[in-house]
Design a protein around this motif. Structure first.
Motif, mmCIF file in Angstrom:
data_model
loop_
_atom_site.group_PDB
_atom_site.id
_atom_site.type_symbol
_atom_site.label_atom_id
_atom_site.label_comp_id
_atom_site.label_asym_id
_atom_site.label_seq_id
_atom_site.Cartn_x
_atom_site.Cartn_y
_atom_site.Cartn_z
ATOM 1 N N LEU A 140 -8.521 -2.912 -1.002
ATOM 2 C CA LEU A 140 -8.703 -2.458 0.581
ATOM 3 C C LEU A 140 -7.784 -2.997 1.690
ATOM 4 O O LEU A 140 -7.263 -2.303 2.279
ATOM 5 C CB LEU A 140 -10.093 -2.546 0.836
ATOM 6 N N MET A 141 -7.396 -4.254 1.533
ATOM 7 C CA MET A 141 -6.781 -4.849 2.780
ATOM 8 C C MET A 141 -5.535 -5.313 1.907
ATOM 9 O O MET A 141 -5.090 -6.105 1.349
ATOM 10 C CB MET A 141 -7.550 -6.118 3.209
ATOM 11 N N LEU A 142 -4.487 -4.042 2.417
ATOM 12 C CA LEU A 142 -3.250 -4.130 1.843
ATOM 13 C C LEU A 142 -2.143 -4.023 2.926
ATOM 14 O O LEU A 142 -2.256 -3.478 3.923
ATOM 15 C CB LEU A 142 -2.990 -3.021 0.968
ATOM 16 N N PRO A 143 -0.692 -4.701 2.629
ATOM 17 C CA PRO A 143 0.320 -4.379 3.680
ATOM 18 C C PRO A 143 0.633 -3.143 3.374
ATOM 19 O O PRO A 143 0.546 -2.413 2.540
ATOM 20 C CB PRO A 143 1.143 -5.630 3.159
ATOM 21 N N GLY A 166 0.836 -1.195 0.044
ATOM 22 C CA GLY A 166 -0.049 -0.039 -0.073
ATOM 23 C C GLY A 166 0.909 1.063 0.044
ATOM 24 O O GLY A 166 0.436 2.392 -0.568
ATOM 25 N N ARG A 167 1.984 1.145 0.728
ATOM 26 C CA ARG A 167 2.802 2.487 0.700
ATOM 27 C C ARG A 167 3.488 2.666 -0.609
ATOM 28 O O ARG A 167 3.761 3.970 -1.026
ATOM 29 C CB ARG A 167 3.983 2.012 1.696
ATOM 30 N N ASP A 168 3.401 1.833 -1.589
ATOM 31 C CA ASP A 168 3.875 2.315 -3.110
ATOM 32 C C ASP A 168 2.718 2.908 -3.768
ATOM 33 O O ASP A 168 3.139 2.967 -5.283
ATOM 34 C CB ASP A 168 4.486 0.943 -3.583
ATOM 35 N N ALA A 169 1.527 2.671 -3.582
ATOM 36 C CA ALA A 169 0.492 3.129 -4.381
ATOM 37 C C ALA A 169 0.444 4.686 -4.854
ATOM 38 O O ALA A 169 0.387 5.013 -6.094
ATOM 39 C CB ALA A 169 -0.948 2.808 -3.730
ATOM 40 N N VAL A 170 0.532 5.431 -3.973
ATOM 41 C CA VAL A 170 0.513 6.918 -4.121
ATOM 42 C C VAL A 170 1.666 7.370 -4.965
ATOM 43 O O VAL A 170 1.399 8.027 -6.031
ATOM 44 C CB VAL A 170 0.371 7.792 -3.076
#
Length: 229
Positions: free
Chosen positions: A60-63, A41-45
């Protein structure tokens, strides 16, 4: 991954299950799309900012970071279409996802073909200019005018901005807070129920122009969307 063709839409897949991400990528490729995958999830933005995808498939449920939090940040700087993918089936999660600005919501398990069909529909909608969603509604910002079913609407500045915001993304659900952000240029403090009042007035004027047509849809507990048939 090969360099994306400029004629092919780029889809960012944010999904921590490798097999599912690979399956989605295969179906998207078969559908004529390029895709890029991130699992954390930290790599998405950063991926959205760096690659400027045409659409995001967001689990929705991501590390690392929750998908709802990612959606909230994306909407703070981008209108990129977002389809949420999740195993959460509770109504509150669906409503919260739409409240944050997601364009669609698909619960697992799902058919990859359905995902591709939703992607195609949303991209087709997103590529339409604000006044081209239908010949039944035309908006001209340069003259501050709007025509519905051949009748010129007599709109206040706030009503015009409200209609323009809804028409810019037909089919997308807008929360009251998001609509308020676009209504008042001086950012005055008003309640979210102010939107309901403007919607009521706008609906009345649309009904006067075309009595059998009401393109504004109320989504209970979430907000409003525009659907031109």
């Amino acid at each position: 991954m090969e360099t994306p063709s400029p004629t092919r839409a780029r889809i960012l897949i944010v999904e921590d299950e490798p097999k599912l991400a690979s399956l989605l990528a295969d179906y998207l490729q078969a559908g004529g799309y390029e895709s890029h995958w991130v699992a954390d999830g930290r790599d998405a933005v950063p991926a959205v900012k760096g690659q400027l995808p045409d659409l995001v498939l967001l689990d929705l449920m991501l590390p690392g970071r929750d998908g709802l939090d990612i959606c909230r940040e994306l909407r703070s700087f981008s209108d990129v279409p977002i389809i949420m993918l999740t195993a959460r089936v509770e109504e509150i999660d669906r409503l919260l996802g739409l409240e944050l600005g997601a364009d669609d919501y698909i619960c697992k398990p799902f058919s990859p073909r359905e995902v591709v069909a939703r992607v195609k529909a949303i991209l087709r909608r997103a590529r339409q200019p604000p006044d081209a969603g239908s010949t039944l509604l035309r908006i001209d910002e340069s003259t501050h005018s709007a025509v519905f079913h051949g009748t010129t609407l007599e709109l206040t500045p706030v009503e015009f901005r409200l209609l323009k915001t809804l028409a810019a993304n037909p089919g997308r659900v807008f929360s009251r807070d998001r609509l308020l952000d676009n209504l008042y240029l001086d950012h005055r403090i008003v309640t979210d129920r102010t939107v309901d009042s403007h919607i009521k007035n706008l609906r009345r004027k649309l009904e006067q122009a075309a009595p059998a047509h009401d393109p504004i849809r109320s989504i209970y507990g979430v907000g409003y969307k525009l659907e031109i048939e």
